[in-house]
Design a protein around this motif. Structure first.
Motif, PDB file in Angstrom:
ATOM      1  N   SER A 105       0.771  -1.282  -0.146  1.00 50.03           N
ATOM      2  CA  SER A 105      -0.055   0.086  -0.158  1.00 50.03           C
ATOM      3  C   SER A 105       0.702   1.197  -0.030  1.00 50.03           C
ATOM      4  O   SER A 105       0.683   2.332  -0.817  1.00 50.03           O
ATOM      5  N   PHE A 106       1.790   1.321   0.832  1.00 49.77           N
ATOM      6  CA  PHE A 106       2.786   2.506   1.008  1.00 49.77           C
ATOM      7  C   PHE A 106       3.701   2.616  -0.245  1.00 49.77           C
ATOM      8  O   PHE A 106       4.016   3.725  -0.620  1.00 49.77           O
ATOM      9  N   ASP A 107       4.096   1.524  -0.791  1.00 58.04           N
ATOM     10  CA  ASP A 107       4.810   1.397  -2.114  1.00 58.04           C
ATOM     11  C   ASP A 107       4.010   2.119  -3.202  1.00 58.04           C
ATOM     12  O   ASP A 107       4.454   2.761  -3.925  1.00 58.04           O
ATOM     13  N   VAL A 108       2.725   1.610  -3.417  1.00 60.37           N
ATOM     14  CA  VAL A 108       2.047   2.162  -4.544  1.00 60.37           C
ATOM     15  C   VAL A 108       1.392   3.423  -4.240  1.00 60.37           C
ATOM     16  O   VAL A 108       1.520   4.624  -4.976  1.00 60.37           O
ATOM     17  N   ASN A 109       0.824   3.741  -3.020  1.00 57.55           N
ATOM     18  CA  ASN A 109      -0.134   4.869  -2.901  1.00 57.55           C
ATOM     19  C   ASN A 109       0.789   6.117  -2.401  1.00 57.55           C
ATOM     20  O   ASN A 109       0.339   7.179  -2.699  1.00 57.55           O
TER      21      ASN A 109
END
Length: 246
Positions: A105-109
């Motif tokens: 989630s943090f990688d993409v968002n």
């Protein structure tokens, strides 16, 4: 179209452009005369987008891969307009959040929005040209939602990233804003919000009493990219029917 001032002929990059809001933004920018590059990790979606709008250039890459993203974006021509739309929503109760869901989630968002913006902004600065960046955030950045622990956290962080980008890129005449929609009636949104009780529970918290349509979000993004918002930067624009006002 009045809202499209300053879009015609300009290079635009849209991430997460295979489906939903990102795809609709790419199509709208293309129709406004922008030179659009649409990025997605799903080739089939990009193939169908090319058939729908043959003038759009497409790039297939997973934004969670830092090196592949850098290599791919180095092949793109001059970009003046950037829409960071790519996101994942991996919903889990707080006590069941996994490391894998948190990291993805943090990688993409968040990380991908920072990385793509770095690449594009550096190119703008090197060319000495102004530009506009819009990050697609969410009402979930400012309201806690059940089972949305990680998603809410990524969007809250994205809002602050928007503000710090606006602060540091402003002297280079690069504007950075976000849109913060409520539930949007994309194809996926319609599938996920069919249960009347679930819909009523959410729409009862929205003063306008309804969810957003895709065009509501697209029009807001086009406004923030256009010359009509030339003095707007570091702003979070709710597209939520008043949800965040309550």
């Amino acid at each position: 179209m009045e809202v499209a001032q300053g879009l015609c002929g300009r290079g635009a990059l849209v991430t997460g452009a295979g489906k939903g809001i990102g795809r609709a933004v790419a199509v709208a920018l293309n129709r406004a005369g922008a030179r659009v590059t649409a990025l997605s990790q799903t080739k089939a979606d990009l193939d169908s987008l090319e058939q729908e709008c043959p003038g759009i250039q497409t790039l297939c890459v997973d934004l969670g891969d830092w090196e592949a993203t850098e290599a791919t974006l180095n092949t793109v021509g001059a970009v003046y307009l950037l829409v960071n739309n790519a996101a994942v929503a991996l919903l889990q109760p707080f006590l069941e959040v996994t490391k894998e869901a948190f990291d993805r989630s943090f990688d993409v968002n968040l990380r991908a929005a920072l990385h793509v913006s770095q690449i594009v902004a550096r190119q703008m600065i090197a060319r000495g040209v102004p530009g506009a960046i819009v990050n697609v955030s969410s009402q979930a950045s400012q309201r806690a939602l059940q089972d949305h622990t990680v998603y809410c956290a990524t969007k809250c962080a994205l809002d602050m990233l928007t503000k710090t980008m606006a602060l540091e890129l402003g002297p280079h005449q690069i504007r950075v804003n976000s849109v913060n929609p409520t539930v949007v009636m994309t194809d996926m949104g319609r599938l996920n919000w069919t249960e009347p009780q679930k819909v009523a529970a959410m729409t009862s918290r929205i003063p306008l009493g309804k969810f957003a349509e895709v065009d509501d979000v697209v029009n807001s993004i086009l406004f923030l990219l256009s010359n009509q918002s030339a003095m707007t930067t570091g702003a979070m624009l709710p597209v939520d029917g008043g949800f965040l006002a309550c």
